[in-house]
Write a protein that holds these residues in place. Sequence first.
Motif, PDB file in Angstrom:
ATOM      1  N   ALA A   8      27.393  -0.858 119.570  1.00  0.00           N
ATOM      2  CA  ALA A   8      26.344  -0.889 120.590  1.00  0.00           C
ATOM      3  C   ALA A   8      26.727  -1.791 121.758  1.00  0.00           C
ATOM      4  CB  ALA A   8      25.029  -1.356 119.969  1.00  0.00           C
ATOM      5  N   ARG A   9      27.426  -2.893 121.488  1.00  0.00           N
ATOM      6  CA  ARG A   9      27.784  -3.809 122.572  1.00  0.00           C
ATOM      7  C   ARG A   9      28.808  -3.182 123.513  1.00  0.00           C
ATOM      8  NH1 ARG A   9      28.602  -9.753 120.016  1.00  0.00           N
ATOM      9  NH2 ARG A   9      29.115 -10.150 122.198  1.00  0.00           N
ATOM     10  N   ILE A  10      29.722  -2.405 122.969  1.00  0.00           N
ATOM     11  CA  ILE A  10      30.670  -1.707 123.832  1.00  0.00           C
ATOM     12  C   ILE A  10      29.955  -0.639 124.644  1.00  0.00           C
ATOM     13  CG2 ILE A  10      32.717  -0.222 123.859  1.00  0.00           C
ATOM     14  CD1 ILE A  10      33.773  -1.755 121.470  1.00  0.00           C
ATOM     15  N   ASP A  11      29.004   0.066 124.009  1.00  0.00           N
ATOM     16  CA  ASP A  11      28.236   1.072 124.742  1.00  0.00           C
ATOM     17  C   ASP A  11      27.409   0.440 125.853  1.00  0.00           C
ATOM     18  OD1 ASP A  11      29.087   3.464 123.719  1.00  0.00           O
ATOM     19  OD2 ASP A  11      27.548   3.596 122.174  1.00  0.00           O
ATOM     20  N   VAL A  12      26.880  -0.759 125.631  1.00  0.00           N
ATOM     21  CA  VAL A  12      26.149  -1.459 126.688  1.00  0.00           C
ATOM     22  C   VAL A  12      27.088  -1.754 127.863  1.00  0.00           C
ATOM     23  CG1 VAL A  12      25.044  -3.653 127.294  1.00  0.00           C
ATOM     24  CG2 VAL A  12      24.332  -2.423 125.246  1.00  0.00           C
ATOM     25  N   LEU A  13      28.287  -2.197 127.554  1.00  0.00           N
ATOM     26  CA  LEU A  13      29.265  -2.476 128.608  1.00  0.00           C
ATOM     27  C   LEU A  13      29.601  -1.203 129.376  1.00  0.00           C
ATOM     28  CD1 LEU A  13      30.935  -4.771 129.796  1.00  0.00           C
ATOM     29  CD2 LEU A  13      32.708  -4.290 128.109  1.00  0.00           C
ATOM     30  N   ARG A  14      29.757  -0.091 128.657  1.00  0.00           N
ATOM     31  CA  ARG A  14      29.978   1.193 129.322  1.00  0.00           C
ATOM     32  C   ARG A  14      28.769   1.574 130.180  1.00  0.00           C
ATOM     33  NH1 ARG A  14      32.124   4.853 124.260  1.00  0.00           N
ATOM     34  NH2 ARG A  14      34.264   5.191 124.953  1.00  0.00           N
ATOM     35  N   VAL A  16      26.539  -0.384 131.669  1.00  0.00           N
ATOM     36  CA  VAL A  16      26.548  -1.167 132.908  1.00  0.00           C
ATOM     37  C   VAL A  16      27.564  -0.590 133.885  1.00  0.00           C
ATOM     38  CG1 VAL A  16      27.088  -3.427 133.892  1.00  0.00           C
ATOM     39  CG2 VAL A  16      25.738  -3.272 131.798  1.00  0.00           C
ATOM     40  N   SER A  17      28.745  -0.258 133.389  1.00  0.00           N
ATOM     41  CA  SER A  17      29.819   0.244 134.244  1.00  0.00           C
ATOM     42  C   SER A  17      29.443   1.559 134.906  1.00  0.00           C
ATOM     43  CB  SER A  17      31.100   0.427 133.423  1.00  0.00           C
ATOM     44  OG  SER A  17      31.486  -0.783 132.822  1.00  0.00           O
ATOM     45  N   ILE A  18      28.879   2.502 134.140  1.00  0.00           N
ATOM     46  CA  ILE A  18      28.569   3.801 134.730  1.00  0.00           C
ATOM     47  C   ILE A  18      27.429   3.693 135.729  1.00  0.00           C
ATOM     48  CG2 ILE A  18      26.947   4.557 132.939  1.00  0.00           C
ATOM     49  CD1 ILE A  18      29.542   6.696 134.856  1.00  0.00           C
ATOM     50  N   LEU A  19      26.473   2.802 135.498  1.00  0.00           N
ATOM     51  CA  LEU A  19      25.392   2.629 136.462  1.00  0.00           C
ATOM     52  C   LEU A  19      25.907   1.997 137.755  1.00  0.00           C
ATOM     53  CD1 LEU A  19      22.438   1.500 134.163  1.00  0.00           C
ATOM     54  CD2 LEU A  19      22.808   3.743 135.220  1.00  0.00           C
ATOM     55  N   LEU A  20      26.873   1.097 137.657  1.00  0.00           N
ATOM     56  CA  LEU A  20      27.489   0.534 138.863  1.00  0.00           C
ATOM     57  C   LEU A  20      28.196   1.628 139.663  1.00  0.00           C
ATOM     58  CD1 LEU A  20      28.995  -2.793 137.458  1.00  0.00           C
ATOM     59  CD2 LEU A  20      26.991  -2.546 138.937  1.00  0.00           C
ATOM     60  N   VAL A  21      28.896   2.512 138.971  1.00  0.00           N
ATOM     61  CA  VAL A  21      29.583   3.619 139.650  1.00  0.00           C
ATOM     62  C   VAL A  21      28.568   4.548 140.318  1.00  0.00           C
ATOM     63  CG1 VAL A  21      31.001   5.673 139.294  1.00  0.00           C
ATOM     64  CG2 VAL A  21      31.616   3.530 138.164  1.00  0.00           C
ATOM     65  N   LEU A  22      27.495   4.877 139.617  1.00  0.00           N
ATOM     66  CA  LEU A  22      26.476   5.768 140.182  1.00  0.00           C
ATOM     67  C   LEU A  22      25.839   5.160 141.423  1.00  0.00           C
ATOM     68  CD1 LEU A  22      26.830   7.445 137.574  1.00  0.00           C
ATOM     69  CD2 LEU A  22      24.345   7.653 137.483  1.00  0.00           C
ATOM     70  N   ALA A 298      22.818   1.088 126.312  1.00  0.00           N
ATOM     71  CA  ALA A 298      23.632   1.680 125.250  1.00  0.00           C
ATOM     72  C   ALA A 298      23.565   3.198 125.301  1.00  0.00           C
ATOM     73  CB  ALA A 298      23.169   1.165 123.890  1.00  0.00           C
ATOM     74  N   PHE A 299      22.393   3.729 125.608  1.00  0.00           N
ATOM     75  CA  PHE A 299      22.227   5.181 125.743  1.00  0.00           C
ATOM     76  C   PHE A 299      23.106   5.715 126.876  1.00  0.00           C
ATOM     77  CE2 PHE A 299      19.914   8.647 127.941  1.00  0.00           C
ATOM     78  CZ  PHE A 299      19.934   9.602 126.947  1.00  0.00           C
ATOM     79  N   CYS A 300      23.065   5.043 128.023  1.00  0.00           N
ATOM     80  CA  CYS A 300      23.914   5.457 129.155  1.00  0.00           C
ATOM     81  C   CYS A 300      25.390   5.344 128.790  1.00  0.00           C
ATOM     82  CB  CYS A 300      23.607   4.590 130.375  1.00  0.00           C
ATOM     83  SG  CYS A 300      21.980   4.850 131.102  1.00  0.00           S
ATOM     84  N   GLY A 301      25.745   4.291 128.055  1.00  0.00           N
ATOM     85  CA  GLY A 301      27.137   4.133 127.660  1.00  0.00           C
ATOM     86  C   GLY A 301      27.613   5.238 126.741  1.00  0.00           C
ATOM     87  N   GLY A 302      26.735   5.689 125.849  1.00  0.00           N
ATOM     88  CA  GLY A 302      27.107   6.785 124.965  1.00  0.00           C
ATOM     89  C   GLY A 302      27.326   8.095 125.686  1.00  0.00           C
ATOM     90  N   LEU A 303      26.731   8.222 126.873  1.00  0.00           N
ATOM     91  CA  LEU A 303      26.870   9.440 127.681  1.00  0.00           C
ATOM     92  C   LEU A 303      27.776   9.222 128.895  1.00  0.00           C
ATOM     93  CD1 LEU A 303      23.146  10.643 127.757  1.00  0.00           C
ATOM     94  CD2 LEU A 303      25.028  11.791 126.596  1.00  0.00           C
TER      95      LEU A 303
END
Length: 364
Positions: A8-14, A16-22, A298-303
């Motif tokens: 879950a912690r890696i997915d949270v990091l993902r 955050v990253s994808i929302l920054l890109v968006l 975490a949901f955003c990171g999984g997607l």
Amino acid sequence: MSIAQRNARIDVLRGVSILLVLFHHFNIAYPLKDTVPATIFATPVVQAIARNGNYGVTIFFVISGYLMTANTLRRWGRLDAIDARRFYALRAWRILPCMFLLLAMVSLLAALGGTLFQNRGFGEPPLPMWMTALASLTFWMNVLIAQHGWVNYPLGVLWSLSVEGVFYLAFPVVCLTLRRPLFIGAFCLLFIVAGPLYRLAHQGDEGGFLYAYLACFDGIAIGCCTAILVARGTHPWISTRWLQCMTILAMALLYLCWPISRSNVLGVTAMALGTALLLAGASGKTVAARSAGYSFLAFCGGLSYEIYLFHLIVLGLMRTAIPPITASSEVKLGLLAGYLICSLGVACAVARFFSRPFNPLARE
């Protein structure tokens, strides 16, 4: 990584990253600097967040290198025991179905007359669609962009897949050739050293310091080295709250205080090393979501892969329907909300009905 094994912690990091890109891509389409001073978009912090979305991709690169190496060790026990054919098959089943779907959607929208979905020439004849498709599938879209500009709006995101794809192709060969983790780590170190030197030599050339292979390989290599070190055991202090918080604070200050156009030489390396510390601290931890915000990230990171590939189709359709020049500050706020919701919705649909059925064995 299977759903049961997701961290879950890696997915949270993902996430955050994808929302920054968006947010970064929305700012490019609908410039926030044009908003009236009374809106939240005009605040310096929001402007700083919007300008540096490329650092989100740097974080993705480190996570990719980390998971590629960690999952290789989990599946085969040793790096030199990697089954190259199975490794390539797993990567292909994860990457290619969604990429084919993206190419089909862009081609259809271009054929229907969508200007933003057609190839553009920027003063020269537009490249044929088959060439951008070939560059996408054979991992040199970043080279095409460096030579001809952003030749196709929604396919531009595939520059980072080109960087990762070439590294994926080389990874089993390196593991089987060098065999020992020490030698593999030393090989990765060459890219870690070469990265800032390459970026320094290409200042003023965005295609060089942001999108070239050698400008980005250091992030993936840092992820690989982190996984090798974690597999050998980490000291408990790495996962201490104070170190993790200080790392996040330092990454946030780097992100907010300097535009990537000025900070990229060592900034990309620093952001990658910060990400590596967070990953090392998260290793082996599958902490359940502790808040709605944590769950959402975490949901955003999984997607994140589906969001990344298809969000520019949503934004392209939005730009076609509501040209940026006609959007007021108030309209931009509504567009941002709609853009995020629609991007997540499209990603959910693609994952549910397309990518997960094609990819039952691996979710990395």
